[in-house]
Design an enzyme around this catalytic site. Structure first.
Site, PDB file in Angstrom:
ATOM      1  N   HIS A  34       0.831  -1.193   0.000  1.00  0.00           N
ATOM      2  CA  HIS A  34       0.000   0.000   0.000  1.00  0.00           C
ATOM      3  C   HIS A  34       0.877   1.260   0.000  1.00  0.00           C
ATOM      4  O   HIS A  34       1.781   1.388   0.804  1.00  0.00           O
ATOM      5  CB  HIS A  34      -0.905  -0.019   1.227  1.00  0.00           C
ATOM      6  CG  HIS A  34      -1.900   1.091   1.257  1.00  0.00           C
ATOM      7  ND1 HIS A  34      -2.387   1.578   2.429  1.00  0.00           N
ATOM      8  CD2 HIS A  34      -2.503   1.800   0.273  1.00  0.00           C
ATOM      9  CE1 HIS A  34      -3.250   2.548   2.172  1.00  0.00           C
ATOM     10  NE2 HIS A  34      -3.336   2.690   0.862  1.00  0.00           N
TER      11      HIS A  34
ATOM     12  N   ASP B 227       7.466   5.501 -21.062  1.00  0.00           N
ATOM     13  CA  ASP B 227       7.825   5.295 -22.455  1.00  0.00           C
ATOM     14  C   ASP B 227       9.325   5.060 -22.573  1.00  0.00           C
ATOM     15  O   ASP B 227      10.064   5.174 -21.599  1.00  0.00           O
ATOM     16  CB  ASP B 227       7.351   6.463 -23.324  1.00  0.00           C
ATOM     17  CG  ASP B 227       7.947   7.805 -22.926  1.00  0.00           C
ATOM     18  OD1 ASP B 227       9.122   7.865 -22.524  1.00  0.00           O
ATOM     19  OD2 ASP B 227       7.232   8.821 -23.033  1.00  0.00           O
TER      20      ASP B 227
ATOM     21  N   HIS C 193       6.288  17.800 -16.359  1.00  0.00           N
ATOM     22  CA  HIS C 193       7.123  16.639 -16.693  1.00  0.00           C
ATOM     23  C   HIS C 193       8.360  16.592 -15.801  1.00  0.00           C
ATOM     24  O   HIS C 193       8.772  15.518 -15.354  1.00  0.00           O
ATOM     25  CB  HIS C 193       7.510  16.680 -18.171  1.00  0.00           C
ATOM     26  CG  HIS C 193       8.259  15.477 -18.631  1.00  0.00           C
ATOM     27  ND1 HIS C 193       7.727  14.208 -18.592  1.00  0.00           N
ATOM     28  CD2 HIS C 193       9.508  15.340 -19.148  1.00  0.00           C
ATOM     29  CE1 HIS C 193       8.608  13.343 -19.066  1.00  0.00           C
ATOM     30  NE2 HIS C 193       9.701  14.009 -19.402  1.00  0.00           N
TER      31      HIS C 193
ATOM     32  N   TYR D  72       5.517  11.611 -23.673  1.00  0.00           N
ATOM     33  CA  TYR D  72       4.807  11.775 -22.395  1.00  0.00           C
ATOM     34  C   TYR D  72       3.877  10.618 -22.053  1.00  0.00           C
ATOM     35  O   TYR D  72       2.930  10.792 -21.287  1.00  0.00           O
ATOM     36  CB  TYR D  72       4.051  13.112 -22.362  1.00  0.00           C
ATOM     37  CG  TYR D  72       4.967  14.287 -22.577  1.00  0.00           C
ATOM     38  CD1 TYR D  72       5.857  14.682 -21.587  1.00  0.00           C
ATOM     39  CD2 TYR D  72       4.978  14.975 -23.788  1.00  0.00           C
ATOM     40  CE1 TYR D  72       6.719  15.750 -21.777  1.00  0.00           C
ATOM     41  CE2 TYR D  72       5.842  16.041 -23.992  1.00  0.00           C
ATOM     42  CZ  TYR D  72       6.708  16.421 -22.982  1.00  0.00           C
ATOM     43  OH  TYR D  72       7.557  17.477 -23.179  1.00  0.00           O
ATOM     44  N   ALA D  73       4.116   9.431 -22.575  1.00  0.00           N
ATOM     45  CA  ALA D  73       3.328   8.245 -22.232  1.00  0.00           C
ATOM     46  C   ALA D  73       3.915   7.649 -20.957  1.00  0.00           C
ATOM     47  O   ALA D  73       4.575   6.612 -20.971  1.00  0.00           O
ATOM     48  CB  ALA D  73       3.330   7.239 -23.376  1.00  0.00           C
ATOM     49  N   ASN D  74       3.684   8.369 -19.866  1.00  0.00           N
ATOM     50  CA  ASN D  74       4.220   7.995 -18.556  1.00  0.00           C
ATOM     51  C   ASN D  74       3.144   8.223 -17.504  1.00  0.00           C
ATOM     52  O   ASN D  74       2.434   9.221 -17.549  1.00  0.00           O
ATOM     53  CB  ASN D  74       5.430   8.881 -18.198  1.00  0.00           C
ATOM     54  CG  ASN D  74       6.463   8.937 -19.294  1.00  0.00           C
ATOM     55  OD1 ASN D  74       7.076   7.949 -19.628  1.00  0.00           O
ATOM     56  ND2 ASN D  74       6.649  10.121 -19.873  1.00  0.00           N
TER      57      ASN D  74
END
Length: 129
Positions: free
Chosen positions: A20, A28, A96, A118-120
């Site tokens: 947890h 990316d 970012h 920016y595929a994060n």
């Protein structure tokens, strides 16, 4: 031998160790990977596996109580932005640069082959009860 779910032994083992509040960064191929967090690198070729495939696979295995992405995703990668909005109605957005700083505190980083900007997303693990 497992017959379903995540079959990659390194990733399956890392997921089993999460608790947890732990952070999991799905990133990316271009995201800088900080020293410290455990890295499972799934990148094979540009675009393989995709951000969407890895996100869907991890969400099938994890309880997630929150998610953070870069504000820049909104304009630079509308498809990934829409995907995250569909999964996380309360998606937190930061710059970012801040996301890169936050990634240093993740417990696990899963690098995809995604080659769109920016595929994060930084996931925060929840608890099932």
């Amino acid at each position: 031998m497992k017959k379903a779910g995540i079959l990659n032994r390194h990733l399956a083992g890392a997921l089993a160790e999460l608790g947890h509040g732990d952070g999991v960064l799905i990133c990316d191929v271009g995201m800088p990977v900080p020293a410290g967090p455990r890295l499972v690198d799934l990148a094979f070729r540009a675009g393989v596996p995709s951000f969407a495939e890895v996100l869907d696979g991890l969400l099938a295995e994890l309880v997630v109580e929150g998610a953070t992405a870069a504000t820049e995703i909104r304009e630079a990668n509308p498809a990934a932005s829409a995907l995250l909005d569909a999964h996380f109605p309360e998606l937190e957005l930061v710059s970012h640069g801040e996301l890169k700083e936050l990634s240093a505190g993740a417990r696990l980083i899963v690098r995809t082959g995604e080659a769109r900007p920016y595929a994060n997303v930084l996931l925060r693990c929840g608890v099932f009860f």
